[in-house]
Scaffold this active site. Sequence first.
Site, PDB file in Angstrom:
ATOM      1  N   CYS A   1     -11.981   8.509  -0.717  1.00 49.90           N
ATOM      2  CA  CYS A   1     -12.322   7.829  -1.987  1.00 49.90           C
ATOM      3  C   CYS A   1     -13.669   7.120  -1.882  1.00 49.90           C
ATOM      4  O   CYS A   1     -13.834   6.005  -2.400  1.00 49.90           O
ATOM      5  CB  CYS A   1     -11.238   6.835  -2.407  1.00 49.90           C
ATOM      6  SG  CYS A   1      -9.725   7.635  -2.884  1.00 49.90           S
TER       7      CYS A   1
ATOM      8  N   ASP B   1     -13.864  -7.094  -2.095  1.00 52.15           N
ATOM      9  CA  ASP B   1     -12.741  -6.161  -1.980  1.00 52.15           C
ATOM     10  C   ASP B   1     -12.192  -6.306  -0.558  1.00 52.15           C
ATOM     11  O   ASP B   1     -12.791  -5.843   0.408  1.00 52.15           O
ATOM     12  CB  ASP B   1     -13.268  -4.741  -2.254  1.00 52.15           C
ATOM     13  CG  ASP B   1     -12.258  -3.650  -1.901  1.00 52.15           C
ATOM     14  OD1 ASP B   1     -11.222  -3.959  -1.299  1.00 52.15           O
ATOM     15  OD2 ASP B   1     -12.545  -2.480  -2.220  1.00 52.15           O
TER      16      ASP B   1
ATOM     17  N   GLN C   1      -9.186  -3.671   3.044  1.00 53.40           N
ATOM     18  CA  GLN C   1      -9.102  -3.314   4.468  1.00 53.40           C
ATOM     19  C   GLN C   1      -9.147  -4.538   5.377  1.00 53.40           C
ATOM     20  O   GLN C   1      -8.905  -4.424   6.575  1.00 53.40           O
ATOM     21  CB  GLN C   1     -10.258  -2.374   4.852  1.00 53.40           C
ATOM     22  CG  GLN C   1     -10.196  -1.012   4.202  1.00 53.40           C
ATOM     23  CD  GLN C   1      -8.975  -0.210   4.647  1.00 53.40           C
ATOM     24  OE1 GLN C   1      -8.410  -0.419   5.718  1.00 53.40           O
ATOM     25  NE2 GLN C   1      -8.565   0.715   3.805  1.00 53.40           N
TER      26      GLN C   1
ATOM     27  N   HIS D   1     -15.453   1.936  -1.859  1.00 57.00           N
ATOM     28  CA  HIS D   1     -14.341   2.788  -2.300  1.00 57.00           C
ATOM     29  C   HIS D   1     -14.515   2.976  -3.809  1.00 57.00           C
ATOM     30  O   HIS D   1     -15.042   2.102  -4.495  1.00 57.00           O
ATOM     31  CB  HIS D   1     -13.052   2.022  -1.991  1.00 57.00           C
ATOM     32  CG  HIS D   1     -11.781   2.760  -2.250  1.00 57.00           C
ATOM     33  ND1 HIS D   1     -11.243   2.902  -3.504  1.00 57.00           N
ATOM     34  CD2 HIS D   1     -10.912   3.366  -1.404  1.00 57.00           C
ATOM     35  CE1 HIS D   1     -10.099   3.566  -3.426  1.00 57.00           C
ATOM     36  NE2 HIS D   1      -9.871   3.867  -2.157  1.00 57.00           N
TER      37      HIS D   1
ATOM     38  N   LYS E   1      -1.290  -2.424   2.361  1.00 58.83           N
ATOM     39  CA  LYS E   1      -2.126  -2.311   3.563  1.00 58.83           C
ATOM     40  C   LYS E   1      -1.909  -3.517   4.479  1.00 58.83           C
ATOM     41  O   LYS E   1      -2.618  -3.708   5.464  1.00 58.83           O
ATOM     42  CB  LYS E   1      -3.604  -2.202   3.166  1.00 58.83           C
ATOM     43  CG  LYS E   1      -3.924  -0.892   2.433  1.00 58.83           C
ATOM     44  CD  LYS E   1      -5.384  -0.803   2.091  1.00 58.83           C
ATOM     45  CE  LYS E   1      -5.677   0.189   0.998  1.00 58.83           C
ATOM     46  NZ  LYS E   1      -5.824   1.576   1.468  1.00 58.83           N
TER      47      LYS E   1
END
Length: 417
Positions: free
Chosen positions: A362, A198, A201, A121, A224
């Site tokens: 993104c 990261d 998600q 991303h 999220k």
Amino acid sequence: MSLSSVRKAFPALQQQINGQPLIYLDNAATTQKPEQVIRAVEDFYRQDNANVHRGAHQLSERATTAFENARAEVKGFINAASEKEIIWTRGTTEGINLIAQSFARPRLQPGDEIILTELEHHANIVPWQIVAEQTGALIKVIPIKENGDLNLEKYTELLSERTRIVSLTHISNTLGTINPVAGIIRQAKKFGATVVIDGAQAVSHLEVDVQRLGCDFYLFSGHKLFAPTGIGVLYGRQDLLEAMPPWQAGGEMIRKVSFTGTSYNELPFKFEAGTPNISGAIGLAEAIRFLSRLDRKKLAAHERRLMQRAIELCSDIPGFTRIGSPTACASILSFQLNSHHQQDVGLMLDQQGIAVRTGHHCAMPLMEKLKLPGTVRASFCFYNTLEEVERFAQALQLIATGGSFHTADTVTPDSLF
Ligand code: PMP
């Protein structure tokens, strides 16, 4: 709790859009919020609203206790070793910027290397490009294979004594690839590199244990994970955080200020300048409590079923092309529908009350690699149902074949599982 009662906990899912029951398949962008999270935020403002830390009065004490209990909740959720390792941020983006500027910038020398992947991303690309420009460091990129898996042979080739940082996503927001981060971290550690994961998600789909993973930093966003927007978490190993200078400066992050010199507060407050997002942290803790009462393995199995069913049904649709088919894949389905612009597909699905995302997600470098302007992305959550997946596939079939939509039968939430 049954899956249908889990679904009932999310008020936003109980509405109609364009006369149809809402089918919310944009969960990778943000998740809906359960009643108990909404109530926790509301209760805070109704009863406990005050600024945190140092307050001499009861409201401030209550707000501080709830705020710091929230930190403890997050520590347990990802199994950090200490609450000092949990830094509140606005979200994943802010966390990566903090690491790039406070950890990486003072350490990187010209010619040092930062390894990223083609799946990233923009939030895990641009902060590194800025710090590379500031320091003369170089960015190397792990390519993907045709199915959307990382090419790990290439990763091994890229690793060297020059590698200082490896920063990658746990799950791709575009293709759903679940990266084998534990092995990637082990290999990076052989070269003494610092690893940033990261987790934007990942936290809603996987059970994350930062100590077992052995990463140095792990980031995620509350929104999220069924919590409000504007709150996120930076996990960092305590020894690394202790050695880092503050990133933003102001109130809260100081111990003593004078015009002859200022000393900084201890962890985690050193990185939390200004009044924090108190209600966001409280909402995030409530979302974690909500999740912890559920059987996460059962939720994950349901998400896998939804994804499998979507792939099965969509594969029969004329002109449907799935983009990527990773070996390990979260419930994120990117696709194109021949001769239909992705944006048109999104708009036509919206007419049917079906919310998906379209565009580059993104992840422009990934789109460039795939030679695509964008995709349609349907991302499923445990509160989605098999019937919703079927209705989504029927709507796509109609779009693909130029058929017209008819008014849907009324579907009640109870009949959805
Ligand atoms: N990384 C990934 C993989 C994401 O999916 C997102 C959100 N789309 C981000 C980073 C950025 O998260 P936020 O906008 O909440 O900071």
